[in-house]
Motif scaffolding. Structure first.
Motif, mmCIF file in Angstrom:
data_model
loop_
_atom_site.group_PDB
_atom_site.id
_atom_site.type_symbol
_atom_site.label_atom_id
_atom_site.label_comp_id
_atom_site.label_asym_id
_atom_site.label_seq_id
_atom_site.Cartn_x
_atom_site.Cartn_y
_atom_site.Cartn_z
ATOM 1 N N TYR A 139 6.057 25.911 15.069
ATOM 2 C CA TYR A 139 6.336 24.487 15.208
ATOM 3 C C TYR A 139 7.809 24.197 15.458
ATOM 4 C CZ TYR A 139 1.651 23.778 13.468
ATOM 5 O OH TYR A 139 0.295 23.788 13.325
ATOM 6 N N GLY A 140 8.581 25.229 15.793
ATOM 7 C CA GLY A 140 10.011 25.024 15.952
ATOM 8 C C GLY A 140 10.418 24.515 17.317
ATOM 9 N N LYS A 141 9.460 24.120 18.136
ATOM 10 C CA LYS A 141 9.755 23.852 19.544
ATOM 11 C C LYS A 141 10.536 22.557 19.779
ATOM 12 C CE LYS A 141 4.906 22.416 19.916
ATOM 13 N NZ LYS A 141 4.184 23.117 18.848
ATOM 14 N N GLY A 142 10.144 21.501 19.115
ATOM 15 C CA GLY A 142 10.750 20.200 19.397
ATOM 16 C C GLY A 142 12.134 20.032 18.804
ATOM 17 N N LYS A 143 12.657 18.851 18.904
ATOM 18 C CA LYS A 143 13.970 18.521 18.361
ATOM 19 C C LYS A 143 13.911 18.551 16.832
ATOM 20 C CE LYS A 143 16.933 15.211 20.517
ATOM 21 N NZ LYS A 143 17.123 13.810 20.881
ATOM 22 N N VAL A 144 12.839 17.949 16.328
ATOM 23 C CA VAL A 144 12.644 17.860 14.891
ATOM 24 C C VAL A 144 11.594 18.889 14.484
ATOM 25 C CG1 VAL A 144 12.123 16.283 12.996
ATOM 26 C CG2 VAL A 144 12.989 15.391 15.165
ATOM 27 N N VAL A 145 11.883 19.616 13.413
ATOM 28 C CA VAL A 145 10.887 20.557 12.903
ATOM 29 C C VAL A 145 9.730 19.744 12.322
ATOM 30 C CG1 VAL A 145 10.453 22.431 11.303
ATOM 31 C CG2 VAL A 145 12.696 22.217 12.370
ATOM 32 N N SER A 146 8.526 20.121 12.711
ATOM 33 C CA SER A 146 7.371 19.356 12.273
ATOM 34 C C SER A 146 7.204 19.404 10.755
ATOM 35 C CB SER A 146 6.101 19.883 12.939
ATOM 36 O OG SER A 146 4.972 19.273 12.351
ATOM 37 N N THR A 147 6.934 18.260 10.186
ATOM 38 C CA THR A 147 6.584 18.198 8.769
ATOM 39 C C THR A 147 5.166 17.663 8.628
ATOM 40 O OG1 THR A 147 7.435 15.946 8.509
ATOM 41 C CG2 THR A 147 8.978 17.749 8.128
ATOM 42 N N ALA A 148 4.330 17.944 9.612
ATOM 43 C CA ALA A 148 2.955 17.449 9.614
ATOM 44 C C ALA A 148 2.158 18.110 8.492
ATOM 45 C CB ALA A 148 2.298 17.694 10.963
ATOM 46 N N GLN A 149 1.000 17.513 8.233
ATOM 47 C CA GLN A 149 0.167 17.903 7.112
ATOM 48 C C GLN A 149 -0.090 19.413 7.025
ATOM 49 O OE1 GLN A 149 -2.996 15.133 6.911
ATOM 50 N NE2 GLN A 149 -3.799 15.921 5.008
ATOM 51 N N ASP A 150 -0.516 20.014 8.146
ATOM 52 C CA ASP A 150 -0.866 21.436 8.086
ATOM 53 C C ASP A 150 0.356 22.293 7.765
ATOM 54 O OD1 ASP A 150 0.146 20.695 10.542
ATOM 55 O OD2 ASP A 150 -1.013 22.165 11.662
ATOM 56 N N VAL A 151 1.529 21.862 8.235
ATOM 57 C CA VAL A 151 2.762 22.591 7.924
ATOM 58 C C VAL A 151 3.084 22.500 6.437
ATOM 59 C CG1 VAL A 151 5.254 22.657 8.312
ATOM 60 C CG2 VAL A 151 3.703 22.253 10.235
ATOM 61 N N LEU A 152 3.023 21.290 5.906
ATOM 62 C CA LEU A 152 3.348 21.105 4.489
ATOM 63 C C LEU A 152 2.344 21.824 3.597
ATOM 64 C CD1 LEU A 152 4.622 17.425 4.197
ATOM 65 C CD2 LEU A 152 5.844 19.517 4.778
ATOM 66 N N GLU A 153 1.102 21.921 4.049
ATOM 67 C CA GLU A 153 0.110 22.642 3.254
ATOM 68 C C GLU A 153 0.442 24.124 3.174
ATOM 69 O OE1 GLU A 153 -3.646 21.281 4.824
ATOM 70 O OE2 GLU A 153 -3.472 19.448 3.629
ATOM 71 N N GLU A 154 0.937 24.682 4.273
ATOM 72 C CA GLU A 154 1.423 26.064 4.259
ATOM 73 C C GLU A 154 2.550 26.219 3.246
ATOM 74 O OE1 GLU A 154 0.950 29.039 6.161
ATOM 75 O OE2 GLU A 154 -1.021 28.160 6.583
ATOM 76 N N LEU A 155 3.483 25.272 3.308
ATOM 77 C CA LEU A 155 4.674 25.364 2.463
ATOM 78 C C LEU A 155 4.345 25.187 0.979
ATOM 79 C CD1 LEU A 155 7.272 23.322 4.545
ATOM 80 C CD2 LEU A 155 7.150 25.802 4.255
ATOM 81 N N ALA A 156 3.207 24.574 0.712
ATOM 82 C CA ALA A 156 2.843 24.304 -0.680
ATOM 83 C C ALA A 156 2.723 25.592 -1.480
ATOM 84 C CB ALA A 156 1.541 23.511 -0.739
ATOM 85 N N ALA A 157 2.500 26.703 -0.783
ATOM 86 C CA ALA A 157 2.424 27.996 -1.470
ATOM 87 C C ALA A 157 3.781 28.414 -2.021
ATOM 88 C CB ALA A 157 1.885 29.060 -0.512
ATOM 89 N N HIS A 158 4.876 27.939 -1.395
ATOM 90 C CA HIS A 158 6.226 28.365 -1.787
ATOM 91 C C HIS A 158 6.892 27.434 -2.780
ATOM 92 C CE1 HIS A 158 5.557 30.256 2.142
ATOM 93 N NE2 HIS A 158 6.320 31.231 1.696
ATOM 94 N N ASN A 159 6.515 26.145 -2.735
ATOM 95 C CA ASN A 159 7.280 25.144 -3.487
ATOM 96 C C ASN A 159 6.405 23.939 -3.765
ATOM 97 O OD1 ASN A 159 9.248 22.718 -3.642
ATOM 98 N ND2 ASN A 159 10.581 24.513 -3.863
ATOM 99 N N GLU A 160 6.707 23.237 -4.838
ATOM 100 C CA GLU A 160 5.859 22.106 -5.227
ATOM 101 C C GLU A 160 6.190 20.820 -4.453
ATOM 102 O OE1 GLU A 160 8.849 22.492 -8.830
ATOM 103 O OE2 GLU A 160 6.786 21.957 -9.397
ATOM 104 N N VAL A 161 7.384 20.762 -3.860
ATOM 105 C CA VAL A 161 7.790 19.527 -3.181
ATOM 106 C C VAL A 161 6.879 19.145 -2.002
ATOM 107 C CG1 VAL A 161 9.631 18.414 -1.862
ATOM 108 C CG2 VAL A 161 10.170 19.632 -3.971
ATOM 109 N N PRO A 162 6.516 20.076 -1.124
ATOM 110 C CA PRO A 162 5.663 19.691 0.017
ATOM 111 C C PRO A 162 4.359 19.013 -0.422
ATOM 112 C CG PRO A 162 6.561 21.872 0.372
ATOM 113 C CD PRO A 162 6.943 21.488 -1.026
#
Length: 466
Positions: A139-162
């Motif tokens: 998801y690094g393609k655009g200007k802004v790194v995506s923070t869409a739902q599926d991305v944050l769900e991935e990140l939820a494994a690493h940290n509680e904030v997402p």
DNA sequence: CTCCTCACG
DNA sequence: ACGTACGTGAGGAGA
């Protein structure tokens, strides 16, 4: 397509389309003489042009049997409106406001930064730069790194904030989009009146604006609370009727695939069947999870399946998705043959049609750009299914409207949500209208598989009982 | 105004 | 190599 040629701004002069848009979105009482004159002029100017287009595309049948007679039905539905309980929503607003405040503070505390959580840009900066969470590769393609739902769900494994951000977003969305906005739109009887756009979609579906009543939450428990605020008129029950898997049934009908056809004729659970066939799991000992994966495969078929899309949906790699798709088409051979024929015809004609002759041009089917061509191919598969489903429910709506009037019933059709119809039904009419609506939906046309409609009745849109 | 996100079928 | 599941509408951010 039909309507895009009828009123679409790209096909008419800007001035005339502006008039048409303003006119169609405005209550008649608030339309002044000047606007009416302009609208009349627009009609006079556009009519011969648009009539020629309808004729050229052979869309007379769908226009005369479906879209034209539907228009007054939609007008009646808009005027009728849907009753909401503003007190319920206003009370939810207070609760949600407090929750949003609480979760927001928690996010600030856990992330160590105060920022606008609703800004994808600021959020991405905090998550990926300041907190150093792993940037999603794809998801690094655009200007802004995506923070869409599926991305944050991935990140939820690493940290509680997402996870907390997702909760914050859910609460904020429900509050602003539904809880706070709907009460402002209610009339003196507590009813909200949508505007159905009959000429705005590429497939022939309706759309709903101001407010959009076709995206009222249902998928989460909290969202369903909002549905409970949609209530019956005094002395009435709400009656909802929805088609069961109409698009997949249409695939069975169009393709004639023996396995799919037989499954629907004998009332089998189609997702369980696909799971057995594709994943090789016996129906008896199947987990919910396995059935859900098969359900995603079946959805994929309707969407115009691709390894990339199925992989993203199931969270598997593309090669595995490709294997599932190949296995699917080996079991449902008729479906593959139908899609092949359909794509051949689309390449020749550069358009697809619904069962009633509604046309959608697909010029990109010839593109040398593989990406555009892929889009076009999936569109070519999906449109006859989605569009025919739209044709059928529209036809049923016309017939239901006529029958309610013929029988002098006081029940009122109030909403259409693509494969669902909603009615206000006086208690004394519930049995009759339930039967009438279900029958009209299921027998709107004869296919080589049954059409099934489920009916529920209740005091509100959440607590319906069959 | 466009982009992002997310609510629905 | 590339990269999207199909169809919508609305609110907020940021330019």
């Amino acid at each position: 397509m039909l309507y895009s040629y009828l009123i679409n701004p790209t096909h008419a002069s800007h001035r005339l389309s502006d008039v048409a848009a303003r006119f169609s979105d405005q209550p008649l009482q608030e339309t002044g003489e000047r606007e009416l004159t302009e609208a009349a002029h627009a009609v006079e100017t556009l009519t011969p042009v648009l009539r020629d287009d309808v004729n050229a595309l052979n869309e007379r049948e769908v226009y005369e049997t479906i879209d034209l007679p539907l228009a007054p039905v939609l007008l009646r539905m808009e005027k009728e409106g849907v009753r909401i309980d503003s007190a319920v929503l206003n009370s939810m607003s207070v609760t949600l406001g407090a929750e949003i405040e609480r979760v927001g503070e928690e996010i600030f505390a856990r992330s160590g930064h105060r920022f606008n959580i609703q800004s994808p840009r600021q959020l991405g900066d905090v998550l990926f730069n300041k907190m150093g969470l792993p940037r999603p590769l794809k998801y690094g393609k655009g200007k802004v790194v995506s923070t869409a739902q599926d991305v944050l769900e991935e990140l939820a494994a690493h940290n509680e904030v997402p996870r907390m951000v997702l909760e914050y977003r859910q609460l904020a969305k429900l509050k602003s989009n539904y809880v706070d906005s709907l009460p402002l739109l209610a009339d003196a009887e507590g009813r909200v009146h949508t505007t159905f756009n009959q000429v705005g979609t590429a497939t022939g579906r309706l759309s709903s604006t101001n407010p959009n009543l076709q995206n009222i939450p249902i998928r989460t428990e909290l969202g369903r609370e909002i549905r409970a605020a949609f209530i019956a008129a005094p002395g009435c029950q709400l009656l909802s009727a929805d088609y069961s898997q109409i698009e997949l049934r249409l695939m069975a009908h169009f393709s004639g695939d023996p396995l799919l056809t037989q499954a629907y004729k004998t009332g089998q659970d189609i997702h369980t069947l696909t799971a057995s066939e594709v994943f090789g799991v016996p129906a008896g000992q199947m987990s919910k999870e396995t059935r859900n994966r098969a359900k995603a495969v079946n959805f994929g078929i309707v969407y115009g399946i691709s390894p990339f899309g199925l992989a993203a949906q199931l969270g598997i790699d593309q090669h595995e998705a490709r294997l599932y798709i190949e296995t699917y088409f080996e079991r449902y051979k008729g479906v593959r043959a139908f899609i092949d024929r359909l794509l051949d015809e689309t390449r020749r004609e550069q358009r697809v049609k619904t069962m009633f002759g509604r046309v959608r041009p697909i010029p990109d089917i010839q593109s040398r750009n593989a990406n555009l061509r892929g889009f076009a191919e999936r569109t070519a598969v999906n449109t006859p299914l989605q569009g025919t489903a739209a044709d059928l429910i529209k036809l049923a709506m016309i017939r239901i409207d006529t029958k309610l009037a013929d029988r002098k019933l006081q029940s009122r059709m109030t909403l259409q949500v693509h494969d669902e119809l909603l009615f206000d039904v006086p208690h004394a009419e519930v049995d009759e209208v339930r039967e009438l609506v279900q029958s009209e939906l299921e027998h709107v046309i004869e296919l080589n598989v049954p059409l099934v409609a489920d009916v529920g009745v209740g005091a509100n849109w959440r607590d319906l009982k069959s």
